[in-house]
Write a protein that holds these residues in place. Structure first.
Motif, PDB file in Angstrom:
ATOM      1  N   UNK A 108      -3.154  10.163   8.273  1.00 34.85           N
ATOM      2  CA  UNK A 108      -3.093  10.111   9.727  1.00 34.85           C
ATOM      3  C   UNK A 108      -3.731  11.383  10.255  1.00 34.85           C
ATOM      4  N   UNK A 109      -4.872  11.243  10.914  1.00 34.08           N
ATOM      5  CA  UNK A 109      -5.604  12.386  11.458  1.00 34.08           C
ATOM      6  C   UNK A 109      -5.201  12.641  12.900  1.00 34.08           C
ATOM      7  N   UNK A 110      -5.017  13.900  13.225  1.00 33.30           N
ATOM      8  CA  UNK A 110      -4.927  14.311  14.622  1.00 33.30           C
ATOM      9  C   UNK A 110      -6.103  15.252  14.866  1.00 33.30           C
ATOM     10  N   UNK A 130       0.830  -1.206   0.000  1.00 32.97           N
ATOM     11  CA  UNK A 130       0.000   0.000   0.000  1.00 32.97           C
ATOM     12  C   UNK A 130       0.864   1.256   0.000  1.00 32.97           C
ATOM     13  N   UNK A 131       1.777   1.323  -0.940  1.00 35.90           N
ATOM     14  CA  UNK A 131       2.631   2.497  -1.031  1.00 35.90           C
ATOM     15  C   UNK A 131       2.946   2.778  -2.502  1.00 35.90           C
ATOM     16  N   UNK A 169      -3.897  16.912   9.438  1.00 40.85           N
ATOM     17  CA  UNK A 169      -3.744  15.596   8.832  1.00 40.85           C
ATOM     18  C   UNK A 169      -2.327  15.501   8.272  1.00 40.85           C
ATOM     19  N   UNK A 170      -1.838  14.295   8.242  1.00 43.51           N
ATOM     20  CA  UNK A 170      -0.549  14.011   7.617  1.00 43.51           C
ATOM     21  C   UNK A 170      -0.787  12.852   6.673  1.00 43.51           C
ATOM     22  N   UNK A 171      -0.060  12.852   5.600  1.00 43.66           N
ATOM     23  CA  UNK A 171      -0.200  11.756   4.652  1.00 43.66           C
ATOM     24  C   UNK A 171       1.110  11.555   3.908  1.00 43.66           C
TER      25      UNK A 171
END
Length: 175
Positions: free
Chosen positions: A128-130, A108-109, A134-136
């Motif tokens: 990745x939610x905070x 998955x990359x 968000x980070x991706x």
């Protein structure tokens, strides 16, 4: 072909060797994984006391590795499963679960290579939610240590494969 042409081709092939090495290793990881994950069919058949065809339908109905492993673990935990059999099966599913993390990373990359094919990296396709951001797309290099880690995972998955076959044979699960 002249010696000069051969030299140019060797220079081109040299750096691309790393590119091919990485792709071959990732292909081997995926092949080994898929081959081993499919053996869960036999564990499902034996634990659920169904024929192989029924186990295949159950396996294919569950569309994630996690769901398939959880099913096998839940069947193994049933009171009717003898304790020694339960422990063997849970040990092998636990090992498979550990290897799933690395396999999932490489399945998955997005892969990136420099123009020579020598420098490689992965970019994860996950968000990745905070609370507020968000980070991706976390980027990681594929260096010699990572290649060794992939090779070790392949070796471990092959051992898991043999362990599953030993369980299937020992307990005479449907084949």
């Amino acid at each position: 072909m002249s010696d000069a042409d051969r030299g140019v081709r060797q220079q081109q092939a040299g750096p691309m060797k790393r590119f091919h090495e990485i792709l071959l290793l990732i292909g081997q990881l995926n092949y080994t994984w898929t081959n081993t994950e499919s053996l869960l069919i036999y564990l499902i058949a034996g634990l659920a006391n169904v024929d192989k065809e029924t186990a295949v339908i159950i396996f294919l109905t569950l569309n994630t590795t996690r769901a398939r492993i959880e099913l096998v673990e839940r069947l193994a935990k049933m009171a009717k499963t003898p304790s020694n059999r339960r422990q063997e099966i849970l040990a092998v599913t636990q090992q498979l679960g550990k290897q799933a993390k690395l396999r999932n990373k490489y399945s998955h990359c997005i892969y990136s290579f420099d123009e020579t094919g020598d420098q490689a990296s992965t970019q994860l396709m996950a968000i990745f939610d905070s609370k507020e951001t968000i980070k991706y797309g976390k980027i990681e290099q594929i260096d010699d240590a990572e290649l060794a880690r992939i090779s070790e995972a392949i070796d471990q998955i092959m051992k898991i494969n043999k362990s599953i076959w030993a369980i299937v044979e020992r307990y005479d699960f449907p084949r």
